[in-house]
Scaffold this motif. Sequence first.
Motif, PDB file in Angstrom:
ATOM      1  N   THR A 132       9.492 -11.571 -14.151  1.00 47.79           N
ATOM      2  CA  THR A 132       8.260 -10.869 -13.665  1.00 47.79           C
ATOM      3  C   THR A 132       8.911  -9.548 -12.410  1.00 47.79           C
ATOM      4  N   VAL A 133       8.341  -8.763 -12.363  1.00 44.35           N
ATOM      5  CA  VAL A 133       8.392  -7.550 -11.561  1.00 44.35           C
ATOM      6  C   VAL A 133       7.488  -7.345 -10.545  1.00 44.35           C
ATOM      7  N   ARG A 134       7.674  -7.365  -9.171  1.00 47.62           N
ATOM      8  CA  ARG A 134       6.720  -6.914  -8.183  1.00 47.62           C
ATOM      9  C   ARG A 134       7.312  -5.783  -7.245  1.00 47.62           C
ATOM     10  N   PRO A 135       6.249  -4.641  -7.154  1.00 44.88           N
ATOM     11  CA  PRO A 135       6.760  -3.687  -6.111  1.00 44.88           C
ATOM     12  C   PRO A 135       6.651  -4.271  -4.869  1.00 44.88           C
ATOM     13  N   TRP A 136       7.828  -3.541  -4.062  1.00 46.21           N
ATOM     14  CA  TRP A 136       8.222  -4.202  -2.850  1.00 46.21           C
ATOM     15  C   TRP A 136       8.053  -3.107  -1.773  1.00 46.21           C
ATOM     16  N   LEU A 137       7.674  -3.225  -0.412  1.00 49.05           N
ATOM     17  CA  LEU A 137       8.050  -2.058   0.529  1.00 49.05           C
ATOM     18  C   LEU A 137       8.849  -2.626   1.269  1.00 49.05           C
ATOM     19  N   LEU A 138      10.083  -2.091   1.638  1.00 47.84           N
ATOM     20  CA  LEU A 138      10.968  -2.519   2.422  1.00 47.84           C
ATOM     21  C   LEU A 138      10.866  -1.603   3.936  1.00 47.84           C
ATOM     22  N   ASN A 139      10.384  -2.405   4.931  1.00 46.88           N
ATOM     23  CA  ASN A 139       9.891  -1.874   6.363  1.00 46.88           C
ATOM     24  C   ASN A 139      10.943  -2.210   7.299  1.00 46.88           C
ATOM     25  N   GLU A 140      11.102  -3.542   7.445  1.00 50.04           N
ATOM     26  CA  GLU A 140      12.107  -4.116   8.597  1.00 50.04           C
ATOM     27  C   GLU A 140      13.298  -4.672   7.899  1.00 50.04           C
ATOM     28  N   GLY A 141      14.216  -4.656   9.097  1.00 56.10           N
ATOM     29  CA  GLY A 141      15.461  -5.222   8.702  1.00 56.10           C
ATOM     30  C   GLY A 141      16.552  -4.544   9.356  1.00 56.10           C
ATOM     31  N   ASN A 142      17.687  -5.093   9.059  1.00 51.61           N
ATOM     32  CA  ASN A 142      19.135  -4.468   9.751  1.00 51.61           C
ATOM     33  C   ASN A 142      20.203  -5.083   8.730  1.00 51.61           C
ATOM     34  N   ILE A 143      21.183  -4.165   8.723  1.00 53.94           N
ATOM     35  CA  ILE A 143      22.505  -4.430   8.098  1.00 53.94           C
ATOM     36  C   ILE A 143      23.518  -3.663   9.117  1.00 53.94           C
ATOM     37  N   GLN A 144      24.678  -4.632   9.225  1.00 52.40           N
ATOM     38  CA  GLN A 144      25.694  -4.044  10.202  1.00 52.40           C
ATOM     39  C   GLN A 144      27.043  -3.966   9.361  1.00 52.40           C
ATOM     40  N   VAL A 145      27.811  -3.058   9.407  1.00 49.45           N
ATOM     41  CA  VAL A 145      29.033  -2.955   8.686  1.00 49.45           C
ATOM     42  C   VAL A 145      30.135  -2.534   9.690  1.00 49.45           C
ATOM     43  N   SER A 146      31.186  -3.198   9.786  1.00 45.03           N
ATOM     44  CA  SER A 146      32.137  -2.802  10.815  1.00 45.03           C
ATOM     45  C   SER A 146      33.368  -2.582   9.930  1.00 45.03           C
ATOM     46  N   LEU A 147      34.117  -1.265   9.997  1.00 47.27           N
ATOM     47  CA  LEU A 147      35.253  -0.773   9.180  1.00 47.27           C
ATOM     48  C   LEU A 147      36.273  -0.411  10.392  1.00 47.27           C
ATOM     49  N   ASP A 148      37.647  -1.289   9.933  1.00 46.59           N
ATOM     50  CA  ASP A 148      38.672  -0.896  10.811  1.00 46.59           C
ATOM     51  C   ASP A 148      39.220   0.279   9.825  1.00 46.59           C
ATOM     52  N   TYR A 149      39.732   1.521  10.549  1.00 45.51           N
ATOM     53  CA  TYR A 149      40.274   2.371   9.900  1.00 45.51           C
ATOM     54  C   TYR A 149      41.654   1.998   9.534  1.00 45.51           C
ATOM     55  N   SER A 150      42.362   1.488  10.371  1.00 42.88           N
ATOM     56  CA  SER A 150      43.810   1.140  10.502  1.00 42.88           C
ATOM     57  C   SER A 150      44.213   0.263   9.316  1.00 42.88           C
ATOM     58  N   THR A 151      43.287  -0.620   9.097  1.00 41.97           N
ATOM     59  CA  THR A 151      43.603  -1.714   8.031  1.00 41.97           C
ATOM     60  C   THR A 151      42.559  -1.443   6.853  1.00 41.97           C
ATOM     61  N   GLY A 152      41.556  -0.814   6.936  1.00 46.26           N
ATOM     62  CA  GLY A 152      40.673  -0.538   5.808  1.00 46.26           C
ATOM     63  C   GLY A 152      39.798  -1.994   5.490  1.00 46.26           C
ATOM     64  N   LYS A 153      39.894  -3.065   6.498  1.00 45.28           N
ATOM     65  CA  LYS A 153      39.068  -3.823   6.207  1.00 45.28           C
ATOM     66  C   LYS A 153      37.724  -3.822   6.842  1.00 45.28           C
ATOM     67  N   PHE A 154      36.620  -4.393   6.190  1.00 43.93           N
ATOM     68  CA  PHE A 154      35.442  -4.165   6.643  1.00 43.93           C
ATOM     69  C   PHE A 154      34.674  -5.618   6.828  1.00 43.93           C
ATOM     70  N   LYS A 155      33.686  -5.746   7.487  1.00 39.93           N
ATOM     71  CA  LYS A 155      32.792  -7.008   7.655  1.00 39.93           C
ATOM     72  C   LYS A 155      31.354  -6.601   7.487  1.00 39.93           C
ATOM     73  N   LEU A 156      30.657  -7.421   6.831  1.00 39.94           N
ATOM     74  CA  LEU A 156      29.421  -6.984   6.599  1.00 39.94           C
ATOM     75  C   LEU A 156      28.539  -8.163   7.185  1.00 39.94           C
ATOM     76  N   LYS A 157      27.722  -8.035   8.008  1.00 35.15           N
ATOM     77  CA  LYS A 157      26.957  -8.928   8.846  1.00 35.15           C
ATOM     78  C   LYS A 157      25.558  -8.983   8.330  1.00 35.15           C
TER      79      LYS A 157
END
Length: 130
Positions: free
Chosen positions: A105-130
Amino acid sequence: MSVPKVTKQDVLNASSEMLNKDLYVVFTKPENGMKAVMENLEEHLKFQVSLEKNGVMFGAGPFWEDNEIDWNGEGMVIIRANSLDHAKQIAASDPMHQSGARNFTVRPWLLNEGNIQVSLDYSTGKFKLK
């Protein structure tokens, strides 16, 4: 006493300072047990990756049972589409649904609230997703 009808526009007006991003949520569940789901899983995952690469996929994944260990074949896919009909066409083209292993089944959804955090270390190319 009747409850007043609330429309999408009412919600958009009330949340005008928020993201107001229209997306579509595909709820998918096994039609006839897990055997057919597992037989179609590889092709389904390839399809999901193609949606991701084409910018259609917002997010997807399985629903675990309440014991947080077992899986009964259910999942959720959040996609970008032009309309509900378009979203249904995308969902119907999933090999898992084409094979009859799962229904959806498919439902329309309105994304309004939330948060995403991405941390990227340039020297190592490693990242963290929170």
